[in-house]
Design an enzyme around this catalytic site. Structure first.
Site, PDB file in Angstrom:
ATOM      1  CE1 TYR A  34      10.954  16.064 -16.487  1.00  0.00           C
ATOM      2  CE2 TYR A  34       9.925  15.902 -14.328  1.00  0.00           C
ATOM      3  CZ  TYR A  34      11.058  15.867 -15.134  1.00  0.00           C
ATOM      4  OH  TYR A  34      12.288  15.659 -14.558  1.00  0.00           O
TER       5      TYR A  34
ATOM      6  CG  MET B  25      11.594  11.757  -7.467  1.00  0.00           C
ATOM      7  SD  MET B  25      13.201  11.103  -7.935  1.00  0.00           S
ATOM      8  CE  MET B  25      12.807  10.028  -9.303  1.00  0.00           C
TER       9      MET B  25
ATOM     10  CE  LYS C 270      -4.184  -3.493   8.862  1.00  0.00           C
ATOM     11  NZ  LYS C 270      -5.228  -4.508   8.672  1.00  0.00           N
TER      12      LYS C 270
ATOM     13  NE  ARG D 193      -7.346 -10.505   3.678  1.00  0.00           N
ATOM     14  CZ  ARG D 193      -7.273  -9.248   4.148  1.00  0.00           C
ATOM     15  NH1 ARG D 193      -7.099  -8.238   3.334  1.00  0.00           N
ATOM     16  NH2 ARG D 193      -7.391  -9.025   5.441  1.00  0.00           N
TER      17      ARG D 193
HETATM   18  C1  LIG Z   1      -6.452  -4.030   9.125  1.00  0.00           C
HETATM   19  C2  LIG Z   1      -7.383  -4.918   9.839  1.00  0.00           C
HETATM   20  C3  LIG Z   1      -8.384  -4.405  10.674  1.00  0.00           C
HETATM   21  C4  LIG Z   1      -8.695  -2.928  10.795  1.00  0.00           C
HETATM   22  O1  LIG Z   1      -9.475  -2.508   9.688  1.00  0.00           O
HETATM   23  P1  LIG Z   1     -10.007  -0.996   9.594  1.00  0.00           P
HETATM   24  O2  LIG Z   1     -10.899  -1.008   8.408  1.00  0.00           O
HETATM   25  O3  LIG Z   1      -8.810  -0.146   9.391  1.00  0.00           O
HETATM   26  O4  LIG Z   1     -10.698  -0.700  10.861  1.00  0.00           O
HETATM   27  C5  LIG Z   1      -9.113  -5.307  11.427  1.00  0.00           C
HETATM   28  N1  LIG Z   1      -8.905  -6.636  11.314  1.00  0.00           N
HETATM   29  C6  LIG Z   1      -7.974  -7.160  10.481  1.00  0.00           C
HETATM   30  C7  LIG Z   1      -7.810  -8.632  10.400  1.00  0.00           C
HETATM   31  C8  LIG Z   1      -7.192  -6.327   9.715  1.00  0.00           C
HETATM   32  O5  LIG Z   1      -6.286  -6.855   8.892  1.00  0.00           O
END
Ligand SMILES: *Cc1c(COP(=O)(O)O)cnc(C)c1O
Length: 374
Positions: free
Chosen positions: A266, A314, A35, A133
């Site tokens: 700045y 920036m 992701k 969550r």
């Molecule tokens: C992002 C995620 C992981 C991986 O977590 P890390 O701490 O990066 O290893 C595993 N399971 C779920 C559901 C996640 O959202």
């Protein structure tokens, strides 16, 4: 023509880190989390590397990421962790993605769409075993399993939960979450006759929670070379250590000599206390080098650490190179990674930015031109 700001991702580091996760997984399947564009490292390139190394499945946040992985030729199951809602279901069915079902409401429509396409869709169910969550609470778990199993075109392929505190090796919470997960899923074999993949461990679960490997593990940050608990984890780990895969470098665009008492940039956030040599870098918060790093970060020039001075703007950053011989326009400045014998890690930058390595990697990787090396 390419930007002067470049992120390099080391293929050999990704392979090395996958190998370490495989050792820790001890026979459990590995589902790399790709992701957030592979935590900034490039989702498709990383997924191809991990697929070659034997990844059993992939995890993404949204369906669209799964569609892109399919278009890139990834054939493993792709679990969609966020956003399994009516609007995304047709795409998910069409691209053969694996929805993570967080409650029973979606089940009839998902089954109907699968039926229209004359397909059977494998799904994973998310249990909230203490993360607080997403997913169903333990008391609703059996009902959800029954609903999925009763849907004509769905197949229950897996059950997952997530650890809230596995980046704290000392926390008792992880053992509690594992107990809740194990107790809640204990009835599954009776319900399903087996064949359901149980998975719980992120990187922290993989390294720090005994017994959490189950059938499959879901490392993210570890594959990119970092410990979930940062430098503490690295210091405590037994070799071979994870190898950071990302390097972020730029080039000096001007070298200025200024007198003592000069206000820089700045708000004149920094005033020189001596005659100084200042190098100008074409990097700034637009590139993920956040304003928070003003007056407090370091970069590597000629293999030496030099401080950022004044406000990060920036697209410009100033560094104090007074006393370093021969600094010239065009010389490389390393913001993250190694130069010579020195290294700046994402954990270090995260401390300056008051965040975690994950956020640093996402920012740098997603906001800059990137290339895979070695
Ligand atoms: C992002 C995620 C992981 C991986 O977590 P890390 O701490 O990066 O290893 C595993 N399971 C779920 C559901 C996640 O959202």
């Amino acid at each position: 023509m390419r930007s002067l700001n470049r992120v390099e991702v080391s293929r050999s580091a990704l392979i090395h880190n996958f190998g370490i996760c495989r050792q820790w997984a001890d026979g459990a399947a590995i589902m790399p989390l790709v992701k957030a564009d592979g935590y900034g490292h490039g989702m498709i390139d990383c997924a191809r590397v991990f697929a070659e190394q034997g990844a059993a499945a992939f995890g993404v946040a949204e369906a669209i990421e799964g569609v892109r992985l399919r278009a890139a030729g990834i054939t493993q199951p792709i679990l969609v962790l966020a956003g399994v809602i009516p609007q995304t279901l047709p795409t998910m069915v069409e691209a053969d993605l694996t929805p993570v079902v967080v409650d029973a409401a979606i089940v009839p429509e998902l089954s109907r769409l699968a039926g229209l396409q004359r397909r059977e869709i494998g799904v994973h169910v998310k249990l909230d075993a203490g993360m607080g969550r997403q997913g169903v609470l333990p008391e609703d778990f059996v009902d959800l399993v029954r609903t999925v199993r009763g849907a004509p075109h769905l197949r229950l392929d897996g059950v997952m939960a997530h650890f809230p505190c596995s980046d704290e090796p000392q926390s008792a919470n992880s053992a509690q979450v594992l107990r809740t997960f194990t107790a809640t899923t204990a009835s599954l074999a009776a319900l399903t006759g087996g064949g359901c993949c149980l998975h719980l461990a992120n990187s922290g679960g993989l390294f720090y929670v005994a017994g959490a490997r189950l059938d499959m593990v879901r490392p993210g940050i570890a594959l990119y070379g970092y410990y979930p608990d940062g430098e503490t984890g690295r210091a405590a780990a037994a070799p071979p250590l994870l190898r950071p895969a990302m390097r972020f470098a730029t080039r000096i665009i001007q070298v200025r000599r200024v007198p003592a008492g000069s206000g820089l940039g700045y708000s004149h956030l920094f005033t020189t206390s001596r005659p100084s040599t200042i190098a100008v870098l074409p990097v700034g918060y637009d590139d993920g080098y956040l304003r928070k790093l003003s007056n407090r970060a370091q970069v590597l020039i000629h293999g030496r650490r030099v401080p950022t001075v004044g406000r990060i703007s920036m697209n410009l950053t100033l560094v104090d190179v007074t006393g370093i011989d021969g600094v010239q326009v065009g010389d490389e400045a390393v913001l993250l990674g190694r130069q010579g014998e020195e290294t700046i890690t994402a954990d270090e930058i995260a401390a300056w930015m008051e965040t975690i390595s994950y956020e640093v990697l996402c920012l740098f990787g997603k906001l800059n031109d990137r290339e895979m090396i070695d």
